[in-house]
Design an enzyme around this catalytic site. Structure first.
Site, PDB file in Angstrom:
ATOM      1  N   GLU A  20      45.473  44.095  23.502  1.00 41.42           N
ATOM      2  CA  GLU A  20      44.013  44.091  23.421  1.00 41.42           C
ATOM      3  C   GLU A  20      43.546  43.454  22.115  1.00 41.42           C
ATOM      4  OE1 GLU A  20      42.407  44.254  26.417  1.00 41.42           O
ATOM      5  OE2 GLU A  20      43.561  46.097  26.573  1.00 41.42           O
ATOM      6  N   SER A  66      34.868  41.159  35.399  1.00 42.86           N
ATOM      7  CA  SER A  66      33.971  40.686  36.450  1.00 42.86           C
ATOM      8  C   SER A  66      33.359  39.340  36.088  1.00 42.86           C
ATOM      9  CB  SER A  66      32.877  41.728  36.712  1.00 42.86           C
ATOM     10  OG  SER A  66      32.160  42.025  35.526  1.00 42.86           O
ATOM     11  N   ASP A 112      41.249  36.745  30.017  1.00 41.01           N
ATOM     12  CA  ASP A 112      40.631  37.140  31.277  1.00 41.01           C
ATOM     13  C   ASP A 112      40.578  35.968  32.248  1.00 41.01           C
ATOM     14  OD1 ASP A 112      40.255  39.423  29.813  1.00 41.01           O
ATOM     15  OD2 ASP A 112      38.072  39.327  29.805  1.00 41.01           O
ATOM     16  N   GLY A 149      35.854  46.774  32.258  1.00 43.80           N
ATOM     17  CA  GLY A 149      36.899  46.062  31.527  1.00 43.80           C
ATOM     18  C   GLY A 149      37.868  45.350  32.435  1.00 43.80           C
TER      19      GLY A 149
END
Length: 376
Positions: free
Chosen positions: A30, A125, A170, A122
């Site tokens: 992260e 989207s 992402d 998280g």
């Protein structure tokens, strides 16, 4: 109505193409992506679907099926401008602007979009939406664009236009996912190495019920702190730092703690990829627990509800697996890895309730393939 039916009802003809782009869950790693580090996400089954047909007038019309059938419209060549009346359209505008800025000749299009990626969890989207838009617009224009390049443009659209200074993870996970595999991503080189998921392992995602607001929150602040630490140490990114360098740089305590999270998290990602590939859930779980503690204590991006949820899941799963917050922080979901034959017992015993007192949203997931066309 189906997506195709909603498209036809809005635009008067059937779509020419339908694309899908999955959300993603980050198993570990992260706030390492924008530090040129390492991440270990997996594409998952929740997704955005985009139906489209070409237009000849250089205009984009977008139907948001999940926002009451609202429609936004603009000219492709118009400079990017946020749309306060339709903020969901900013992501589409950002993606089209990024593609044009990189020299891709796009045709106008009618677009309808829908998705089931939970918002504020998280699970990416926004990246799913932008990768899906890029995939369908490239197909309409007859362009062959590599998944990594779609991901780069989606990242640029979100950073440069929407205002979220995100990393590449992402978008790349959504664009380049591999079924039954996590992705070991080097965020500097964009090298992607599939890591086979053990067949008897289930991915669990449990939403805390605390919605995230990263642009309005502290995400950009954390990125600035990391950049300040790298500059003080004399490296281009924290990917190039180690603990000896951090301890010898005279950083103030807050900046040191932010940098320490990134340096130790990169090491955990590398170790977790090897442990997962070997089917060693015990080692993987220990690394996930250490990751959560680092996010809580050094990076300070968890909230009490998420801490409680992660701790309960870890206790219920036991040593063969693990749980940690996933996503940018300040709310969202917890990801857990659990033996598949233990999943029912774990979820049956879970007592966590959202802040409003209701049961949390639970997703049972497997690693899925990345974005692509589902109808030509």
């Amino acid at each position: 109505m189906t997506l195709a039916q909603q498209f036809e009802a809005a635009f008067g003809a059937a779509p020419a193409l339908i694309a899908r782009a999955p959300g993603r869950v980050n198993l570990i790693g992260e706030h390492t992506d924008y530090n040129d580090g390492f991440v270990l996400p997996a594409a998952i089954s929740v997704e955005t679907r985009i139906a489209a047909a070409p237009r000849s007038d250089g205009r984009i019309r977008v139907l948001a099926c999940d926002f009451g059938g609202a429609i936004a419209e603009w000219k492709l060549e118009a400079p990017y401008a946020a749309d306060p009346a339709h903020p969901w359209a900013d992501y589409v505008r950002g993606m089209t602007a990024a593609m044009i800025q990189r020299g891709h000749a796009l045709a106008g299009a009618d677009i309808a979009m829908t998705g089931n990626v939970p918002k504020g969890a998280g699970l990416s989207s926004s990246a799913s939406l932008m990768v899906g838009i890029g995939t369908v617009l490239a197909a309409l224009a007859g362009l062959s664009i590599a998944p990594a390049d779609i991901a780069r443009m989606a990242q640029a659209g979100e950073c440069d236009h929407v205002g979220m200074r995100c990393g590449i993870m992402d978008q790349l996970a959504s664009a380049a996912g591999v079924a039954s595999h996590a992705l070991m991503i080097d965020c500097r080189t964009l090298d992607v190495r599939p890591v086979a998921m053990p067949e008897d392992v289930q991915i669990l995602i449990v939403h805390s019920g605390v919605a995230r607001g990263l642009v309005e929150g502290h995400y950009n602040e954390r990125r600035a702190q990391c950049e300040a630490a790298a500059a003080a140490i004399g490296v281009s990114a924290l990917r190039d730092a180690d603990m000896a360098m951090l301890n010898g740089a005279g950083l103030d305590p807050l900046t040191l703690s932010r940098a320490r999270h990134v340096v130790t998290e990169n090491a955990r990602v590398l170790a977790a990829a090897e442990a997962l590939a070997a089917g060693d859930l015990r080692a993987t779980g220990e690394l996930m627990a250490a990751s959560h503690a680092s996010m809580r204590d050094d990076f300070q991006i968890t909230v009490p509800a998420v801490d409680a949820l992660a701790a309960e899941l870890q206790a219920l799963i036991g040593p063969e697996g693990g749980a940690r917050m996933t996503g940018g922080g300040f709310g969202g979901a917890v990801v857990a890895l659990c033996r598949a034959d233990r999943t029912d017992a774990v979820l049956g015993a879970l007592t966590y309730r959202k802040p409003d007192g209701t049961a949390p949203l639970v997703l049972r997931e497997t690693a899925c393939a990345g974005a692509g066309l589902v109808m030509r």
